[in-house]
Write a protein that holds these residues in place. Sequence first.
Motif, short mmCIF file in Angstrom:
data_model
loop_
_atom_site.label_atom_id
_atom_site.label_comp_id
_atom_site.label_asym_id
_atom_site.label_seq_id
_atom_site.Cartn_x
_atom_site.Cartn_y
_atom_site.Cartn_z
N LYS A 84 0.85 -1.19 0.00
CA LYS A 84 0.00 0.00 0.00
C LYS A 84 0.89 1.24 0.00
N ILE A 85 0.63 2.15 -0.94
CA ILE A 85 1.42 3.38 -1.06
C ILE A 85 0.60 4.55 -0.53
N LEU A 86 1.19 5.26 0.43
CA LEU A 86 0.55 6.42 1.06
C LEU A 86 1.44 7.64 0.86
N LEU A 87 0.83 8.73 0.41
CA LEU A 87 1.55 10.00 0.28
C LEU A 87 0.96 11.03 1.23
N ASP A 95 -4.39 18.91 -4.44
CA ASP A 95 -5.00 18.33 -5.64
C ASP A 95 -4.86 16.81 -5.60
N SER A 96 -5.23 16.24 -4.46
CA SER A 96 -4.99 14.82 -4.21
C SER A 96 -5.71 13.92 -5.20
N LYS A 97 -6.92 14.27 -5.59
CA LYS A 97 -7.66 13.43 -6.54
C LYS A 97 -6.97 13.40 -7.90
N ASP A 107 -2.25 4.52 -3.41
CA ASP A 107 -3.47 3.99 -2.78
C ASP A 107 -4.16 5.03 -1.91
N TYR A 108 -3.37 5.86 -1.21
CA TYR A 108 -3.95 6.83 -0.28
C TYR A 108 -3.13 8.12 -0.30
N ILE A 109 -3.83 9.23 -0.07
CA ILE A 109 -3.17 10.51 0.18
C ILE A 109 -3.83 11.14 1.39
N LEU A 110 -3.02 11.58 2.34
CA LEU A 110 -3.51 12.30 3.51
C LEU A 110 -3.12 13.77 3.36
N ASN A 136 -10.89 11.73 8.23
CA ASN A 136 -10.83 13.08 7.67
C ASN A 136 -9.56 13.32 6.86
N SER A 137 -9.71 14.09 5.79
CA SER A 137 -8.61 14.53 4.93
C SER A 137 -7.94 13.38 4.17
N LEU A 138 -8.61 12.23 4.07
CA LEU A 138 -8.06 11.09 3.35
C LEU A 138 -8.67 10.98 1.96
#
Length: 577
Positions: A84-87, A95-97, A107-110, A136-138
Amino acid sequence: MKILLVALNSKYIHTNLAVRYIKTYCDNCDIDIKEYTINDSIGRIINEIYLSYADVIGFSCYIWNIETVLKIAGSIKKITPGVKILLGGPEVSYDSKMIMKDNPFIDYILSGEGEEGCRSLFSCLEHNIPDIGNINSLTYRKGDGIVENKKGTLIKDLDKIPFPYRGENACDFKNKIMYYETSRGCPFKCSYCLSSTIEGVCFFSLARTKRDLMWFIDNDVKLVKFVDRTFNCGKNYFDLLKFLIENKKNTRFHFEISGWILDDEVIKLINSAPYGLFQFEIGIQSTNQDTLDTVYRKADTGILFKNIKRLIQKGNAHIHLDLIAGLPKENISSFRMSFNDAFNLKPDMLQLGFLKLLKGSALRENAREYGIVYESYPPYEVLKTDAISFKELICLKNIADMVDAYYNSGRFDTILSYIVGAFGTPFDFFSKFAEYRSKKISMNIKIGNVQQYELIYDFCRGNGDININLAKECLAFDYLMQGRNTYMPDFIRPDVSVDKQYIWNFLSDRHNIEKYLPYYAGTSTKEIIKSICVKYFKYNIFKFVRHPAFNAEDCIVFFDYGHKDRYGRVKYFPVQK
């Protein structure tokens, strides 16, 4: 579940605060940290990350590392599709989307603060809880789509976040800069800064902060750099400065402050501090009031300069001033004035930076209004505006390079004090000198120490308003002040050498040792002479250094390389021939 947090710092001496906050906040998780620099081999980084066999890999993302992070994360995902990759971090928070759409391996951005979001996410992943819609904020993938959860609120009680270096060995940070903060947010709303998007300021308690700072002091950390956007905006900062003075050992502290809100009591306190304990970075940015108003930069320039002068005049603290080129309504003529105003304050360091149109900043949203054209890739630096051209910005970058090499280095103080005035203003001097350098040697070519001296010597020879003999002696003095040099370039070598027997006799005289070198009392002449360099000057360079003025009275100068003064400079003294 094994979690790896990865930081790619811009330099080896830097440390990453964010990943340490997350590790200590998520203390019930199995978390490791790996730190690299953007100059390290990408292949080696990928190898080490792969061999960690982590289930979740989180990357701390900034403008200086995002491109490398995406390369590494994409490769890791290809090698181990199940990871799982998280940034997280400022470069992916606005502009996470879109980032996830363009990079399917994420996989995820916080967004924003990461402590609470990471703890919730890691718990869900650990216990196979599929519903993460309340974190929140995920931003995350759901089926074929991308979901962006609602924005979370800021952590109000910062004391519940553990000390970020808890459990770490301070020896591992030898010769590195350690980062720390006493607050989050900023009371000001400068439109080029991301802090302007955060409402309010939250503070760690005074008691908690004092405990943390004692860890740095007790562990003899070399330099602690505060990342508070405006350190002196809270009510406790005076007490913290006083606390650091009272507990001074070997650690130095660097702060970003607003200079115009300093009051008389604080300035007196700073000026009473031991030399070198504090470093203050003060943003002037511009002295053009229209520019300051346009970017909502609240500052009274008159008060700001008055306060800076008081700090610099005392000289106890290292003062670093910042300017930003490319701001709205700042043309080359206006920037020339801003540069001269800042330079004439004679700070220890003057940084000429260039506007970055950061994601999420108000100025980026309104860039068209001011004709701002900027790079479409990190660091999103300004290319031109309605007020300043790309060619003019190139000239300013060349000037910035020369200021770093010749002013900020501190190795050319004497020659600069002589020749800058011959060109009218500091900006005019550095502009002409940069132009000369770019024609003689490409700015892209790094030149060595002796070449730097030769370059400015040749520049002086081509200017009729400069006494080349005095310039030569100024350069010789600066060269000798660097440290003991067994070799001196011919173009600055004194025409007259000092007789070795004279030097021996002088250093053998007990009265001379008592007067000039008392700390060598009882030391043999043979030992003393190992640390001494003696040069003849046609002009009284000693008087010139203190009060720059032409004086044809010659002198002999003794340089003691075995001892330095409070400023870290070689000790020296003149003797009349």
